[in-house]
Design a protein around this motif. Structure first.
Motif, PDB file in Angstrom:
ATOM      1  N   ASN A  33      36.786  38.047  47.108  1.00 44.16           N
ATOM      2  CA  ASN A  33      35.427  38.582  46.950  1.00 44.16           C
ATOM      3  C   ASN A  33      35.315  40.040  47.391  1.00 44.16           C
ATOM      4  O   ASN A  33      34.420  40.419  48.146  1.00 44.16           O
ATOM      5  CB  ASN A  33      34.422  37.722  47.726  1.00 44.16           C
ATOM      6  N   LEU A  34      36.226  40.841  46.928  1.00 38.83           N
ATOM      7  CA  LEU A  34      36.216  42.257  47.284  1.00 38.83           C
ATOM      8  C   LEU A  34      35.001  42.956  46.678  1.00 38.83           C
ATOM      9  O   LEU A  34      34.634  42.710  45.528  1.00 38.83           O
ATOM     10  CB  LEU A  34      37.487  42.936  46.771  1.00 38.83           C
ATOM     11  N   ALA A  35      34.411  43.845  47.435  1.00 34.59           N
ATOM     12  CA  ALA A  35      33.251  44.591  46.937  1.00 34.59           C
ATOM     13  C   ALA A  35      33.666  45.671  45.961  1.00 34.59           C
ATOM     14  O   ALA A  35      32.904  46.026  45.058  1.00 34.59           O
ATOM     15  CB  ALA A  35      32.486  45.202  48.108  1.00 34.59           C
ATOM     16  N   GLY A  36      34.869  46.199  46.113  1.00 35.45           N
ATOM     17  CA  GLY A  36      35.337  47.273  45.253  1.00 35.45           C
ATOM     18  C   GLY A  36      36.716  47.719  45.665  1.00 35.45           C
ATOM     19  O   GLY A  36      37.302  47.211  46.637  1.00 35.45           O
ATOM     20  N   PRO A  37      37.310  48.674  44.944  1.00 30.39           N
ATOM     21  CA  PRO A  37      38.682  49.093  45.235  1.00 30.39           C
ATOM     22  C   PRO A  37      38.858  49.707  46.615  1.00 30.39           C
ATOM     23  O   PRO A  37      39.952  49.650  47.186  1.00 30.39           O
ATOM     24  CB  PRO A  37      38.973  50.116  44.126  1.00 30.39           C
ATOM     25  N   GLU A  38      37.783  50.251  47.177  1.00 30.02           N
ATOM     26  CA  GLU A  38      37.894  50.861  48.504  1.00 30.02           C
ATOM     27  C   GLU A  38      38.276  49.848  49.571  1.00 30.02           C
ATOM     28  O   GLU A  38      38.842  50.201  50.603  1.00 30.02           O
ATOM     29  CB  GLU A  38      36.588  51.576  48.877  1.00 30.02           C
ATOM     30  N   ALA A  39      37.996  48.563  49.322  1.00 29.55           N
ATOM     31  CA  ALA A  39      38.311  47.522  50.306  1.00 29.55           C
ATOM     32  C   ALA A  39      39.807  47.303  50.451  1.00 29.55           C
ATOM     33  O   ALA A  39      40.261  46.757  51.454  1.00 29.55           O
ATOM     34  CB  ALA A  39      37.622  46.209  49.911  1.00 29.55           C
ATOM     35  N   ILE A  40      40.595  47.716  49.444  1.00 28.77           N
ATOM     36  CA  ILE A  40      42.043  47.514  49.519  1.00 28.77           C
ATOM     37  C   ILE A  40      42.783  48.861  49.485  1.00 28.77           C
ATOM     38  O   ILE A  40      43.949  48.919  49.092  1.00 28.77           O
ATOM     39  CB  ILE A  40      42.537  46.599  48.382  1.00 28.77           C
ATOM     40  N   ASP A  41      42.146  49.893  49.942  1.00 30.80           N
ATOM     41  CA  ASP A  41      42.750  51.217  49.951  1.00 30.80           C
ATOM     42  C   ASP A  41      44.031  51.257  50.776  1.00 30.80           C
ATOM     43  O   ASP A  41      44.931  52.060  50.509  1.00 30.80           O
ATOM     44  CB  ASP A  41      41.737  52.233  50.491  1.00 30.80           C
ATOM     45  N   ALA A  42      44.142  50.374  51.774  1.00 30.23           N
ATOM     46  CA  ALA A  42      45.339  50.350  52.634  1.00 30.23           C
ATOM     47  C   ALA A  42      46.581  49.869  51.888  1.00 30.23           C
ATOM     48  O   ALA A  42      47.692  49.968  52.419  1.00 30.23           O
ATOM     49  CB  ALA A  42      45.084  49.461  53.847  1.00 30.23           C
ATOM     50  N   LEU A  55      43.821  36.486  44.026  1.00 32.83           N
ATOM     51  CA  LEU A  55      42.669  37.330  43.734  1.00 32.83           C
ATOM     52  C   LEU A  55      41.504  36.418  43.375  1.00 32.83           C
ATOM     53  O   LEU A  55      41.488  35.815  42.297  1.00 32.83           O
ATOM     54  CB  LEU A  55      42.976  38.274  42.563  1.00 32.83           C
ATOM     55  N   LEU A  56      40.536  36.296  44.270  1.00 30.76           N
ATOM     56  CA  LEU A  56      39.374  35.442  44.045  1.00 30.76           C
ATOM     57  C   LEU A  56      38.167  36.318  43.751  1.00 30.76           C
ATOM     58  O   LEU A  56      37.770  37.150  44.576  1.00 30.76           O
ATOM     59  CB  LEU A  56      39.108  34.574  45.269  1.00 30.76           C
ATOM     60  N   SER A  57      37.597  36.158  42.554  1.00 31.18           N
ATOM     61  CA  SER A  57      36.453  36.963  42.106  1.00 31.18           C
ATOM     62  C   SER A  57      36.702  38.446  42.351  1.00 31.18           C
ATOM     63  O   SER A  57      35.923  39.124  43.016  1.00 31.18           O
ATOM     64  CB  SER A  57      35.173  36.513  42.818  1.00 31.18           C
ATOM     65  N   PRO A  58      37.797  38.965  41.807  1.00 29.05           N
ATOM     66  CA  PRO A  58      38.133  40.371  42.066  1.00 29.05           C
ATOM     67  C   PRO A  58      37.201  41.309  41.302  1.00 29.05           C
ATOM     68  O   PRO A  58      36.633  40.943  40.270  1.00 29.05           O
ATOM     69  CB  PRO A  58      39.563  40.478  41.528  1.00 29.05           C
ATOM     70  N   PRO A  59      37.052  42.541  41.796  1.00 29.10           N
ATOM     71  CA  PRO A  59      36.331  43.553  41.009  1.00 29.10           C
ATOM     72  C   PRO A  59      37.192  43.972  39.828  1.00 29.10           C
ATOM     73  O   PRO A  59      38.403  43.716  39.795  1.00 29.10           O
ATOM     74  CB  PRO A  59      36.146  44.689  42.012  1.00 29.10           C
ATOM     75  N   GLY A  60      36.603  44.625  38.863  1.00 22.36           N
ATOM     76  CA  GLY A  60      37.374  45.066  37.703  1.00 22.36           C
ATOM     77  C   GLY A  60      38.379  46.149  38.032  1.00 22.36           C
ATOM     78  O   GLY A  60      39.351  46.347  37.303  1.00 22.36           O
ATOM     79  N   ASP A  61      38.175  46.857  39.130  1.00 26.88           N
ATOM     80  CA  ASP A  61      39.059  47.960  39.515  1.00 26.88           C
ATOM     81  C   ASP A  61      39.864  47.575  40.749  1.00 26.88           C
ATOM     82  O   ASP A  61      39.320  47.444  41.849  1.00 26.88           O
ATOM     83  CB  ASP A  61      38.220  49.209  39.788  1.00 26.88           C
ATOM     84  N   LEU A  62      41.172  47.403  40.559  1.00 24.76           N
ATOM     85  CA  LEU A  62      42.103  47.134  41.665  1.00 24.76           C
ATOM     86  C   LEU A  62      43.108  48.273  41.767  1.00 24.76           C
ATOM     87  O   LEU A  62      44.290  48.070  42.043  1.00 24.76           O
ATOM     88  CB  LEU A  62      42.828  45.806  41.424  1.00 24.76           C
ATOM     89  N   GLY A  63      42.629  49.488  41.544  1.00 22.34           N
ATOM     90  CA  GLY A  63      43.474  50.665  41.486  1.00 22.34           C
ATOM     91  C   GLY A  63      44.453  50.841  42.627  1.00 22.34           C
ATOM     92  O   GLY A  63      45.595  51.258  42.399  1.00 22.34           O
ATOM     93  N   PRO A  64      44.097  50.528  43.883  1.00 22.98           N
ATOM     94  CA  PRO A  64      45.056  50.692  44.974  1.00 22.98           C
ATOM     95  C   PRO A  64      46.316  49.843  44.840  1.00 22.98           C
ATOM     96  O   PRO A  64      47.296  50.086  45.548  1.00 22.98           O
ATOM     97  CB  PRO A  64      44.240  50.282  46.211  1.00 22.98           C
ATOM     98  N   GLU A  82      35.653  40.569  32.897  1.00 32.32           N
ATOM     99  CA  GLU A  82      36.158  40.734  31.537  1.00 32.32           C
ATOM    100  C   GLU A  82      37.392  41.630  31.479  1.00 32.32           C
ATOM    101  O   GLU A  82      38.166  41.554  30.522  1.00 32.32           O
ATOM    102  CB  GLU A  82      35.061  41.313  30.640  1.00 32.32           C
ATOM    103  N   SER A  83      37.583  42.494  32.460  1.00 28.38           N
ATOM    104  CA  SER A  83      38.756  43.365  32.454  1.00 28.38           C
ATOM    105  C   SER A  83      39.209  43.617  33.889  1.00 28.38           C
ATOM    106  O   SER A  83      38.417  43.549  34.826  1.00 28.38           O
ATOM    107  CB  SER A  83      38.441  44.692  31.764  1.00 28.38           C
ATOM    108  N   LEU A  84      40.506  43.900  34.027  1.00 24.65           N
ATOM    109  CA  LEU A  84      41.092  44.250  35.317  1.00 24.65           C
ATOM    110  C   LEU A  84      41.962  45.483  35.131  1.00 24.65           C
ATOM    111  O   LEU A  84      42.669  45.603  34.127  1.00 24.65           O
ATOM    112  CB  LEU A  84      41.962  43.111  35.854  1.00 24.65           C
ATOM    113  N   ARG A  85      41.922  46.379  36.072  1.00 29.55           N
ATOM    114  CA  ARG A  85      42.850  47.494  36.081  1.00 29.55           C
ATOM    115  C   ARG A  85      43.453  47.610  37.476  1.00 29.55           C
ATOM    116  O   ARG A  85      42.838  47.218  38.455  1.00 29.55           O
ATOM    117  CB  ARG A  85      42.187  48.814  35.683  1.00 29.55           C
ATOM    118  N   GLY A  86      44.679  48.111  37.519  1.00 34.00           N
ATOM    119  CA  GLY A  86      45.363  48.284  38.787  1.00 34.00           C
ATOM    120  C   GLY A  86      46.620  47.442  38.907  1.00 34.00           C
ATOM    121  O   GLY A  86      47.415  47.643  39.821  1.00 34.00           O
TER     122      GLY A  86
END
Length: 314
Positions: A33-42, A55-64, A82-86
């Motif tokens: 349940n990440l709020a956004g890519p900033e949550a996984i910046d580490a 990945l449970l209910s991930p945001p569409g952006d997993l850029g990190p 509908e889409s995932l990136r990263g």
């Protein structure tokens, strides 16, 4: 090579901060349940996971995660949008498990070349069975588990999205049928009894009948006026048909209940080529010239949600 960490970890930050700079993680990583890519910046330096990645209910952006190349355990994705990136750099996973996603294809895993042990997919409404099977065939290692039994075939665009709706659920149209002319969806039921082909032309725009459609003792095999009909919400009932077959039901794909109570002179059911789904139940009474073998072959290709009964009346 960076550092290794030997523990399981769960997100989001600050719990993941201890993974900053880690290139190979020796545990299982849960990102919930990440709020956004900033949550996984580490995780920007992470290249390999020795365990699994959930990945449970991930945001569409997993850029990190864009440097991640390998997951030795399972990549388990639940409730994706509908889409995932990263995840474009992942080349290997031991298992790919995909549940209840909104994903329509696998463009989010362009580099994935091998799935070592298993691929499981369940309740992914926008992924066709063909897309799942094609992806599995080209990437899953020979002998590995492949379970795609709950794949949902992709539905055609909703014919009611711009529907011309008429009638009420209690309406029963017996004839003439002019009150239905121009409608794409009729909320009531239609009874076709002792009809001729020309009398059915007002039904030519119908795509969806909410109620039932009954064919009784018809004097024609020409039902081409119903060539656009795709769905019957409740019963599709045929009784005492006169003729070896019917022409015009090529588009009918789904009915609520199927009732063939007396086949009359029918020799086959090939005139229902698109019918694949019966949501509730099927009741078929067969008699010569319609054989039990014909009925069984017909029923075997249907997805029937409830009970099926076949009776012989010779």
């Amino acid at each position: 090579m960076g550092t290794n960490l030997l523990q399981d970890a769960a997100g989001p930050a600050p719990e993941l901060e201890r993974l900053r700079g880690c290139t190979r993680f020796l545990g299982t990583l849960h990102l919930l349940n990440l709020a956004g890519p900033e949550a996984i910046d580490a995780l920007t330096d992470l290249r390999e996971i020795a365990g699994s990645l959930l990945l449970l209910s991930p945001p569409g952006d997993l850029g990190p995660l864009s440097n991640l190349r390998r997951v030795e355990g399972r990549l388990l994705v639940v409730g994706a949008p509908e889409s995932l990136r990263g995840l474009e750099s992942i080349q290997y996973v031991s298992g790919l498990w995909l549940y209840e996603s909104g994903l329509a294809d696998f463009s989010w895993l362009p580099a994935l070349a091998e799935i070592g042990a298993s691929m499981v997919a369940r309740r992914n409404a926008d992924l066709t069975a063909e897309a799942l099977e094609s992806f599995a065939t080209s990437r899953v290692r020979s002998g590995a588990l492949v379970s795609l039994t709950d794949a949902v075939p992709k539905e055609p665009p909703d014919p009611d999205a711009e529907a011309v709706v008429c009638g009420q659920p209690s309406d029963l149209v017996i004839g003439p049928y002019t009150s239905v002319a121009g409608c794409t969806r009729f909320r009531g039921s239609i009874h076709l009894s002792d009809t001729t082909a020309g009398a059915l032309e007002p039904l030519s725009s119908l795509v969806h009948i909410d109620g039932s459609l009954t064919l009784f003792r018809n004097h024609t095999d020409d039902f081409t006026a119903l060539r656009n009909l795709r769905r019957v919400g409740t019963k599709f009932q045929m009784h005492l048909l006169q003729g070896p077959g019917l022409d015009g039901f090529d588009a009918l794909a789904e009915v609520g209940e199927l009732r063939l109570l007396s086949p009359g002179e029918l020799t086959s059911l090939d005139w229902l080529p698109a019918l694949t789904r019966v949501r509730e139940s099927a009741l078929v009474m067969t008699a010569p010239p319609l054989s039990m073998e014909d009925i069984e072959a017909f029923l075997s290709r249907l997805d029937i949600g409830g009970e099926t009964a076949v009776m012989t009346s010779e």
